[in-house]
Scaffold this motif. Sequence first.
Motif, PDB file in Angstrom:
ATOM      1  N   PRO A 169       0.808  -1.238   0.000  1.00 54.52           N
ATOM      2  CA  PRO A 169       0.000   0.000   0.000  1.00 54.52           C
ATOM      3  C   PRO A 169       0.836   1.281   0.000  1.00 54.52           C
ATOM      4  O   PRO A 169       0.498   2.249  -0.688  1.00 54.52           O
ATOM      5  N   ALA A 170       1.945   1.275   0.730  1.00 53.86           N
ATOM      6  CA  ALA A 170       2.777   2.481   0.804  1.00 53.86           C
ATOM      7  C   ALA A 170       3.426   2.776  -0.544  1.00 53.86           C
ATOM      8  O   ALA A 170       3.478   3.945  -0.979  1.00 53.86           O
ATOM      9  N   GLU A 171       3.922   1.745  -1.228  1.00 54.71           N
ATOM     10  CA  GLU A 171       4.575   1.949  -2.523  1.00 54.71           C
ATOM     11  C   GLU A 171       3.563   2.366  -3.583  1.00 54.71           C
ATOM     12  O   GLU A 171       3.852   3.192  -4.452  1.00 54.71           O
ATOM     13  N   LEU A 172       2.354   1.804  -3.516  1.00 60.97           N
ATOM     14  CA  LEU A 172       1.302   2.179  -4.459  1.00 60.97           C
ATOM     15  C   LEU A 172       0.946   3.654  -4.315  1.00 60.97           C
ATOM     16  O   LEU A 172       0.805   4.379  -5.309  1.00 60.97           O
ATOM     17  N   MET A 173       0.827   4.111  -3.078  1.00 62.42           N
ATOM     18  CA  MET A 173       0.512   5.521  -2.842  1.00 62.42           C
ATOM     19  C   MET A 173       1.684   6.419  -3.243  1.00 62.42           C
ATOM     20  O   MET A 173       1.490   7.469  -3.863  1.00 62.42           O
ATOM     21  N   ALA A 174       2.908   5.990  -2.928  1.00 60.98           N
ATOM     22  CA  ALA A 174       4.086   6.813  -3.234  1.00 60.98           C
ATOM     23  C   ALA A 174       4.276   6.977  -4.737  1.00 60.98           C
ATOM     24  O   ALA A 174       4.596   8.068  -5.215  1.00 60.98           O
ATOM     25  N   GLU A 175       4.069   5.894  -5.507  1.00 59.77           N
ATOM     26  CA  GLU A 175       4.335   5.963  -6.944  1.00 59.77           C
ATOM     27  C   GLU A 175       3.156   6.473  -7.751  1.00 59.77           C
ATOM     28  O   GLU A 175       3.319   7.253  -8.681  1.00 59.77           O
ATOM     29  N   LYS A 176       1.962   6.047  -7.393  1.00 59.70           N
ATOM     30  CA  LYS A 176       0.805   6.367  -8.221  1.00 59.70           C
ATOM     31  C   LYS A 176      -0.201   7.288  -7.557  1.00 59.70           C
ATOM     32  O   LYS A 176      -1.149   7.742  -8.196  1.00 59.70           O
ATOM     33  N   GLY A 177      -0.028   7.555  -6.267  1.00 59.79           N
ATOM     34  CA  GLY A 177      -0.955   8.434  -5.567  1.00 59.79           C
ATOM     35  C   GLY A 177      -2.334   7.835  -5.391  1.00 59.79           C
ATOM     36  O   GLY A 177      -3.333   8.568  -5.310  1.00 59.79           O
ATOM     37  N   LEU A 178      -2.408   6.511  -5.319  1.00 59.34           N
ATOM     38  CA  LEU A 178      -3.694   5.822  -5.249  1.00 59.34           C
ATOM     39  C   LEU A 178      -3.736   4.822  -4.095  1.00 59.34           C
ATOM     40  O   LEU A 178      -2.718   4.224  -3.729  1.00 59.34           O
ATOM     41  N   THR A 179      -4.919   4.655  -3.539  1.00 56.05           N
ATOM     42  CA  THR A 179      -5.173   3.521  -2.663  1.00 56.05           C
ATOM     43  C   THR A 179      -5.582   2.340  -3.554  1.00 56.05           C
ATOM     44  O   THR A 179      -5.952   2.535  -4.722  1.00 56.05           O
ATOM     45  N   PRO A 180      -5.550   1.127  -3.034  1.00 58.17           N
ATOM     46  CA  PRO A 180      -5.990  -0.014  -3.856  1.00 58.17           C
ATOM     47  C   PRO A 180      -7.397   0.154  -4.406  1.00 58.17           C
ATOM     48  O   PRO A 180      -7.651  -0.134  -5.587  1.00 58.17           O
ATOM     49  N   ALA A 181      -8.330   0.635  -3.598  1.00 54.69           N
ATOM     50  CA  ALA A 181      -9.713   0.815  -4.066  1.00 54.69           C
ATOM     51  C   ALA A 181      -9.793   1.846  -5.183  1.00 54.69           C
ATOM     52  O   ALA A 181     -10.620   1.735  -6.096  1.00 54.69           O
ATOM     53  N   GLN A 182      -8.933   2.864  -5.125  1.00 56.05           N
ATOM     54  CA  GLN A 182      -8.954   3.904  -6.155  1.00 56.05           C
ATOM     55  C   GLN A 182      -8.437   3.408  -7.504  1.00 56.05           C
ATOM     56  O   GLN A 182      -8.721   4.016  -8.533  1.00 56.05           O
ATOM     57  N   VAL A 183      -7.690   2.305  -7.511  1.00 58.35           N
ATOM     58  CA  VAL A 183      -7.262   1.709  -8.779  1.00 58.35           C
ATOM     59  C   VAL A 183      -8.494   1.312  -9.598  1.00 58.35           C
ATOM     60  O   VAL A 183      -8.541   1.500 -10.819  1.00 58.35           O
ATOM     61  N   ILE A 184      -9.511   0.804  -8.909  1.00 57.70           N
ATOM     62  CA  ILE A 184     -10.759   0.417  -9.578  1.00 57.70           C
ATOM     63  C   ILE A 184     -11.508   1.654 -10.063  1.00 57.70           C
ATOM     64  O   ILE A 184     -11.965   1.715 -11.216  1.00 57.70           O
ATOM     65  N   ASP A 185     -11.621   2.657  -9.206  1.00 54.50           N
ATOM     66  CA  ASP A 185     -12.351   3.871  -9.569  1.00 54.50           C
ATOM     67  C   ASP A 185     -11.689   4.601 -10.727  1.00 54.50           C
ATOM     68  O   ASP A 185     -12.365   5.203 -11.573  1.00 54.50           O
ATOM     69  N   LEU A 186     -10.352   4.567 -10.762  1.00 52.60           N
ATOM     70  CA  LEU A 186      -9.618   5.202 -11.859  1.00 52.60           C
ATOM     71  C   LEU A 186     -10.052   4.601 -13.198  1.00 52.60           C
ATOM     72  O   LEU A 186     -10.307   5.323 -14.166  1.00 52.60           O
ATOM     73  N   LYS A 187     -10.162   3.259 -13.236  1.00 56.91           N
ATOM     74  CA  LYS A 187     -10.589   2.590 -14.470  1.00 56.91           C
ATOM     75  C   LYS A 187     -12.045   2.909 -14.790  1.00 56.91           C
ATOM     76  O   LYS A 187     -12.440   2.930 -15.958  1.00 56.91           O
ATOM     77  N   GLY A 188     -12.851   3.146 -13.758  1.00 54.72           N
ATOM     78  CA  GLY A 188     -14.229   3.540 -13.993  1.00 54.72           C
ATOM     79  C   GLY A 188     -14.314   4.838 -14.783  1.00 54.72           C
ATOM     80  O   GLY A 188     -15.103   4.966 -15.719  1.00 54.72           O
ATOM     81  N   PHE A 189     -13.470   5.798 -14.423  1.00 51.05           N
ATOM     82  CA  PHE A 189     -13.477   7.090 -15.109  1.00 51.05           C
ATOM     83  C   PHE A 189     -12.805   7.038 -16.479  1.00 51.05           C
ATOM     84  O   PHE A 189     -13.351   7.538 -17.462  1.00 51.05           O
ATOM     85  N   MET A 190     -11.634   6.446 -16.555  1.00 46.33           N
ATOM     86  CA  MET A 190     -10.847   6.537 -17.785  1.00 46.33           C
ATOM     87  C   MET A 190     -10.999   5.331 -18.716  1.00 46.33           C
ATOM     88  O   MET A 190     -10.573   5.372 -19.861  1.00 46.33           O
ATOM     89  N   GLY A 191     -11.652   4.261 -18.218  1.00 49.01           N
ATOM     90  CA  GLY A 191     -11.819   3.080 -19.050  1.00 49.01           C
ATOM     91  C   GLY A 191     -10.515   2.327 -19.228  1.00 49.01           C
ATOM     92  O   GLY A 191      -9.514   2.599 -18.551  1.00 49.01           O
ATOM     93  N   ASP A 192     -10.512   1.383 -20.157  1.00 49.28           N
ATOM     94  CA  ASP A 192      -9.330   0.568 -20.406  1.00 49.28           C
ATOM     95  C   ASP A 192      -9.327   0.172 -21.881  1.00 49.28           C
ATOM     96  O   ASP A 192     -10.168  -0.622 -22.316  1.00 49.28           O
ATOM     97  N   THR A 193      -8.392   0.729 -22.642  1.00 45.94           N
ATOM     98  CA  THR A 193      -8.363   0.427 -24.076  1.00 45.94           C
ATOM     99  C   THR A 193      -7.982  -1.017 -24.332  1.00 45.94           C
ATOM    100  O   THR A 193      -8.433  -1.617 -25.313  1.00 45.94           O
TER     101      THR A 193
END
Length: 308
Positions: A169-193
């Motif tokens: 969790p710490a490395e995910l937040m440090a590199e991508k600025g996301l929590t694990p749950a937000q990884v899902i929400d990010l795909k909700g907004f931007m989709g996945d080509t």
Amino acid sequence: MSFEPKGRVMLVDGMALLFRAFYATSYGGYIRKTKAGLPTNAVYGFLQYFFDAVSTFEPTHLVCCWDMGKGTFRTEKYDGYKSNRIEAPLELIPQFDLVKEVVAELGVPNIGLAGYEADDCIGTLSACFSEESEVYIVTGDHDMLQLVDDRVKVVIMKKGRSNYKVYDPAELMAEKGLTPAQVIDLKGFMGDTSDNYPGVKGIGEKTALKLLTDFGSVEGVIENLHALPKGVRAKIEADLDMLHLSRDLAEIRRDVPVVCTLTECLWQLQRENAARKFDELEFGSLLHLLKAVPDDRGIVQIEFGELG
């Protein structure tokens, strides 16, 4: 109360390793085959990746997870899901079953279930095993980052040999600025080509990240639509249904009806069975790997051959 893990479970994304191995070993046009003409390059490369990961992360328990056909609950929800994927190369097709045979002969369980993806099996097993053990998920798929927690690490295979990025969790937040749950929400907004679902039309990664930084989640954004710039608000309102559908498609399930116990996946190399299979597939150059594995643990240092 401190957590005392009962070993380290490594969950291998078999499809990720197999596809990576196929393209790494066929790049120059040469496809390794047996004398009878059976293509084996992907399986050969898979074994090199597999043993390198085992050597690096030293699991006490091992499971390999697989997709089981194209049709899943996601294609039922959205018929465009992964519809942009090209057919697998002809030389790879016979290796899908072959690699599972080899994995079984090593003494490693193969797990997969029709109607679900390997990701969902990995998500379910990671949730199950992390109750007692630490879990390492070996994959090339960044969607798996949603599975990270205090007891689950996601290991992303990067280009080159023995090159991994390990996320907690710490490395995910440090590199991508996301929590694990937000990884899902990010795909909700931007989709996945790659998986061919659109998200909200007109919203890319930069805007999606800002929305999640400011409001935390899809629900937080929707509750604060009035505070958004008019253009962003209009895009979300026009695509609300697709936002929710895309997030649902992105979410890895953790309740798939698959079962594997710690006892069943204890890593004990079945040396004689594996050696017979290697001999059958004309993998003589890999036999030394089996001989080098200690009896009590399947840990081995390997040299990469034709993989880059």
